[in-house]
Design an enzyme around this catalytic site. Structure first.
Site, PDB file in Angstrom:
ATOM      1  N   ILE A 437      28.554  55.074  77.546  1.00 46.15           N
ATOM      2  CA  ILE A 437      29.921  55.266  78.027  1.00 46.15           C
ATOM      3  C   ILE A 437      30.556  53.978  78.549  1.00 46.15           C
ATOM      4  CG2 ILE A 437      31.356  56.689  79.565  1.00 46.15           C
ATOM      5  CD1 ILE A 437      29.931  58.176  77.241  1.00 46.15           C
ATOM      6  N   SER A 439      29.309  51.348  81.316  1.00 41.76           N
ATOM      7  CA  SER A 439      28.614  50.497  82.267  1.00 41.76           C
ATOM      8  C   SER A 439      27.109  50.598  82.099  1.00 41.76           C
ATOM      9  CB  SER A 439      29.006  50.879  83.693  1.00 41.76           C
ATOM     10  OG  SER A 439      28.728  52.230  83.929  1.00 41.76           O
ATOM     11  N   HIS A 658      43.771  72.166  74.634  1.00 38.98           N
ATOM     12  CA  HIS A 658      44.825  71.827  73.677  1.00 38.98           C
ATOM     13  C   HIS A 658      45.509  70.511  74.038  1.00 38.98           C
ATOM     14  CE1 HIS A 658      44.180  75.298  71.235  1.00 38.98           C
ATOM     15  NE2 HIS A 658      44.063  76.024  72.345  1.00 38.98           N
ATOM     16  N   HIS A 701      23.682  61.526  86.601  1.00 39.24           N
ATOM     17  CA  HIS A 701      23.779  61.556  88.064  1.00 39.24           C
ATOM     18  C   HIS A 701      22.402  61.657  88.713  1.00 39.24           C
ATOM     19  CE1 HIS A 701      27.612  63.085  86.480  1.00 39.24           C
ATOM     20  NE2 HIS A 701      28.117  62.330  87.443  1.00 39.24           N
TER      21      HIS A 701
HETATM   22  N1  GLN Z   1      33.454  53.240  81.307  1.00 45.19           N
HETATM   23  C1  GLN Z   1      33.139  53.690  82.619  1.00 45.19           C
HETATM   24  C2  GLN Z   1      31.655  53.496  82.911  1.00 45.19           C
HETATM   25  O1  GLN Z   1      30.872  53.664  82.045  1.00 45.19           O
HETATM   26  C3  GLN Z   1      33.478  55.142  82.798  1.00 45.19           C
HETATM   27  C4  GLN Z   1      33.174  55.613  84.176  1.00 45.19           C
HETATM   28  C5  GLN Z   1      33.685  56.990  84.467  1.00 45.19           C
HETATM   29  O2  GLN Z   1      33.896  57.771  83.579  1.00 45.19           O
HETATM   30  N2  GLN Z   1      33.852  57.320  85.707  1.00 45.19           N
HETATM   31  O3  GLN Z   1      31.258  53.206  83.998  1.00 45.19           O
HETATM   32 ZN    ZN Z   2      32.507  59.520  83.196  1.00 47.31          ZN
END
Ligand code: GLN
Ligand code: ZN
Length: 765
Positions: A437, A439, A658, A701
């Site tokens: 995603i 980081s 949507h 998490h």
């Molecule tokens: N691109 C961000 C990361 O990977 C997204 C963080 C988030 O969605 N809060 O840290």
């Molecule tokens: Zn996130």
């Protein structure tokens, strides 16, 4: 004329409570040390309000963690898994519920209305044995009294408490939580009697759920609840406080018809229509607590405008029945402007944090009673004028460009399936492409480098070479793991909003402007004070550097306009949509510069799109309309072959699916693993999703390493409802809070699970 404060931040001007809590949790200090910090903070807050001249000063708005959890403790509604012995609830049980302990996980946490504060969700059912198990409310009342301050004890109202609860595990989902009202009220009666005995003459019940779209059953419960409490409450002045939005007309009628209630409090900042309701009729002889000072933002009040409003209300409710108040608890704003020594003086003159808002409330009350502090009002008027006409606020070119967007639509020229084909020709990705995603773990070393660069302790060259080194490591790691679409790891970013805010015009930053998010966690939102523009590219250097290190596609990584808006303190002198459009234009320029620099995949995070959704249904469509439009504006200018990703941090998006489709991104990655059933059910129910989608395959998490077969299982579940050629494989969210010893095996397993399924798919099994 009297003044009142709904509630006050607990953390302290320099987050004293945070540090005391964390030190206690780490075993570095004693319970007494923690209690001492807390009582000092409470004493200083009460003193501050006394000094300012506030008449109705709240108590019991302090909390070691959360006011809803305090209420759970007060009612003895401790879930059985915590093994509570039924005695007065102490730190052990309390913090176990809040944070979990070695053997039991924490209770669930969720957002407090549309704020960034999170509360601990009560878990209730028919078998809960309620008992008066925490005397915190009366203890704090007595504590203040011993200091010479007669306070208004504040309790979460019984109806809001139940409506915000959820059925405990094992309890039928359809269980009617409001059926617990008689049991809960029995405890409230004991608490009220206790407070009365201690000498309280006022009591405040917060019933914020009254601003939601409620059914008649809940309103009937409200009437029944306060009727049941009426005799116990007699002899006390009862204030029922609402906040965060306009109160619907029906709720207003029910509320103001309650017997035995002396006063009603309303948010008149967000509740502009509530003003009309009051003008249309307010019960005679009752107090109106008029919330004219904004508890959700950091701007100085426009005192002249507020005074006008108050004057008109005085005509309706009578001079001695009007009380000046805050729109909601000041919990949701920053604490004290005094500590902002680095903030530019002009901008500072436009602001008021909690400590300054107290003074504003009192100044308004005094002005109403004919003792207007002319000097204070005139310096306020000067500040308002300076803000209005300051050249730093207005950028005409930006205003024109943003205005030109309104009423028109912005969409990429071709549809998503044509685009995906064009992109696939260029990217040539395997089926079930893997990615992350954004980081990667933020090491201590990395934080040190950033800090020292900011403090001018290391040179720019040193900084750039350290960050490059980090990127190289992250790129190599991903290549070794055989991930398909890479990220640079975001080592140059402290925070996904602050990073962009610092480079855009129109943003200011505080040193101590912290707001509690949950427990000891605080956030420090940037302040958007002026028209937003982008003086120069913000991420192109790092993204192209990273791309130069690999042949695989490297995602450009941006934060979207709606998320930047929702995680900042925003302007109150123009609609939120306008500010968002301005940010969208700045991000659009960045997207196009990334494309020019050879970046073919660009992710625009909209982690906070869902949380900006207005509380009331009637306002949601409009929000979604401009929010989604703003997102599309950012990438309307790219070629078909440039792949636009977006990412969202929550899974409860079924109700806005949507709108998410309407964002028209090529690929969306989304949190899913904590509730896969919920997310996937929307597709099971037949919603067509033609773009790429990556529901997270594991929870970032938690430090737990997800086994390969578990991830494979998850992917299979997704394949049951989503076409294989649109599915992506990725974690739930960014990895910045994790450590490498967790990330390496987790991603190894993720890639292994993907390859396992790919080979099954290709062998047709
Ligand atoms: N691109 C961000 C990361 O990977 C997204 C963080 C988030 O969605 N809060 O840290
Ligand atoms: Zn996130």
């Amino acid at each position: 004329m009297a003044s009142h404060i709904v509630g006050y931040p607990r953390m302290g001007p320099k987050r004293e409570l945070k540090f005391a809590l964390e030190s206690f949790w780490d075993g570095k200090s004693s319970a007494d040390d923690l209690k001492k910090v807390a009582s000092d903070l409470r004493a200083s807050i009460w003193k501050q309000m006394i000094d300012a001249g506030i008449k109705y000063i709240p108590s019991n708005t302090f909390s070691y963690y959360d006011q809803v959890l305090d209420t759970t403790a007060m009612l003895g509604a401790v879930p059985p898994r915590y093994g509570w012995n039924g005695e007065e609830i102490g730190f052990d049980t309390f913090f176990s519920m809040a944070r979990g302990n070695a053997s039991v996980p924490a209770m669930e946490m969720t957002k407090w209305f549309d704020t960034n504060y999170h509360f601990i969700v009560p878990e209730l059912g028919p078998d809960v044995n309620f008992s008066y198990a925490s005397h915190k409310a009366v203890n704090e009342y007595k504590e203040a009294k011993a200091l010479g301050v007669d306070t208004v004890p504040v309790l979460i109202g019984p109806v809001s408490y139940l409506v915000l609860s959820k059925p405990a595990k094992g309890v039928d989902k359809s269980f009617c939580l409001l059926s617990l009202l008689p049991k809960v009220l029995a405890i409230y009666k004991e608490v009220v009697a206790d407070l009365k005995q201690a000498g309280a003459s006022w009591i405040q019940f917060d019933e914020p759920i009254l601003v939601l779209d409620l059914g008649s059953q809940t309103l009937q419960a409200l009437t029944a609840a306060y009727a049941e409490l009426e005799s116990t409450l007699s002899g006390l002045n009862v204030l029922i406080e609402t906040y965060f939005a306009d109160i619907p007309a029906e709720a207003y009628q029910t509320l103001t018809a309650l017997n035995g209630v002396a006063a009603f409090g309303f948010d008149l900042v967000r509740g502009t229509k509530t003003l009309d309701l009051i003008k249309g009729g307010f019960p005679s002889g009752k107090y109106l607590f008029a919330g004219v000072v904004d508890g959700r933002n950091i701007w100085a009040n426009n005192l002249t405008a507020s005074l006008d409003t108050l004057n008109s209300l005085e005509g309706i409710v009578g001079k001695d029945k009007l009380v000046v108040s805050t729109s909601c608890s000041l919990l949701h704003t920053a604490v004290d402007l005094v500590n902002e020594t680095k903030l530019d003086n002009e901008i500072k003159s436009w602001l008021a944090f909690a400590a300054q808002k107290i003074v504003e409330v009192n100044a308004l009350a005094k002005a109403l009673s004919g003792q207007k502090d002319e000097a204070f009002f005139s310096s306020n008027a000067d500040a308002q004028a300076s803000r209005k006409f300051s050249p730093r606020v207005t950028n005409e070119a930006v205003q024109k460009a943003a205005a030109a967007l309104k009423g028109s639509d912005h969409r990429r020229a071709t549809n998503v399936s044509t685009r995906l084909d064009a992109q696939q020709k260029k990217l040539n990705l395997p089926i079930l492409p893997t990615t992350t995603i954004g980081s990667f773990p933020q090491t201590v070393e990395l934080r040190r480098v950033r800090r020292e660069y900011k403090a001018n302790k290391i040179s720019e060259e040193e900084y750039v070479s350290s960050i490059k080194e980090e990127i190289r490591k992250v790129v190599e790691l991903q290549e070794n793991l055989d991930i398909d679409v890479l990220v640079h790891g975001e080592p140059e970013r402290n925070d996904m909003v602050e990073y962009f805010g610092e480079q855009l015009s129109g943003f200011a930053f505080t040193v101590n402007g912290w707001v509690q998010s949950y427990g000891s966690r605080c956030v420090k939102p940037p302040i958007i004070y002026g028209d937003v523009s982008r003086p120069k590219p913000m991420t192109v250097f790092w993204s192209s550097t990273a791309q130069s290190m690999t042949k695989r596609p490297m995602k450009g990584m941006l934060t979207g306009p709606v998320t930047i808006l929702n995680w900042s303190f925003v302007r109150n002198d123009q609609p939120r949509s306008e500010t968002t459009y301005q940010i969208a234009l700045a991000i659009k320029d960045e997207v196009e510069d990334l494309e020019k620099a050879g970046i073919t995949v660009i992710q625009i995070d909209e982690a906070a799109l869902r949380e900006g959704l207005p509380l009331r249904k009637s306002e949601q469509a409009n929000y979604l309309d401009w929010a989604v439009h703003a997102f599309r504006i950012t990438n309307v200018g790219v070629q078909d072959t440039t792949q636009i990703h977006t990412h969202m941090c929550y899974s409860n998006f079924n109700d806005i699916i949507h709108s998410i489709i309407d964002m028209d991104a090529d690929v969306i990655t989304i949190e899913n693993s904590r509730s896969d059933e919920k997310l996937l059910s929307v597709f099971r129910e037949g919603v067509k999703y033609g773009a790429g989608i990556g529901p997270g395959v594991y929870d970032i998490h938690s430090p737990r390493i997800p086994p390969t077969d578990e991830i494979a299982d998850r992917i299979n579940k997704m394949l049951a409802v989503l076409e294989k050629n649109i599915l992506w494989v990725n974690p739930d969210c960014g990895l910045k809070t994790r450590k490498y010893p967790e990330v390496n095996p987790a991603l190894t397993n993720m890639v292994a699970a993907t390859k396992l399924i790919r080979s099954k798919l290709s062998s047709g099994k």
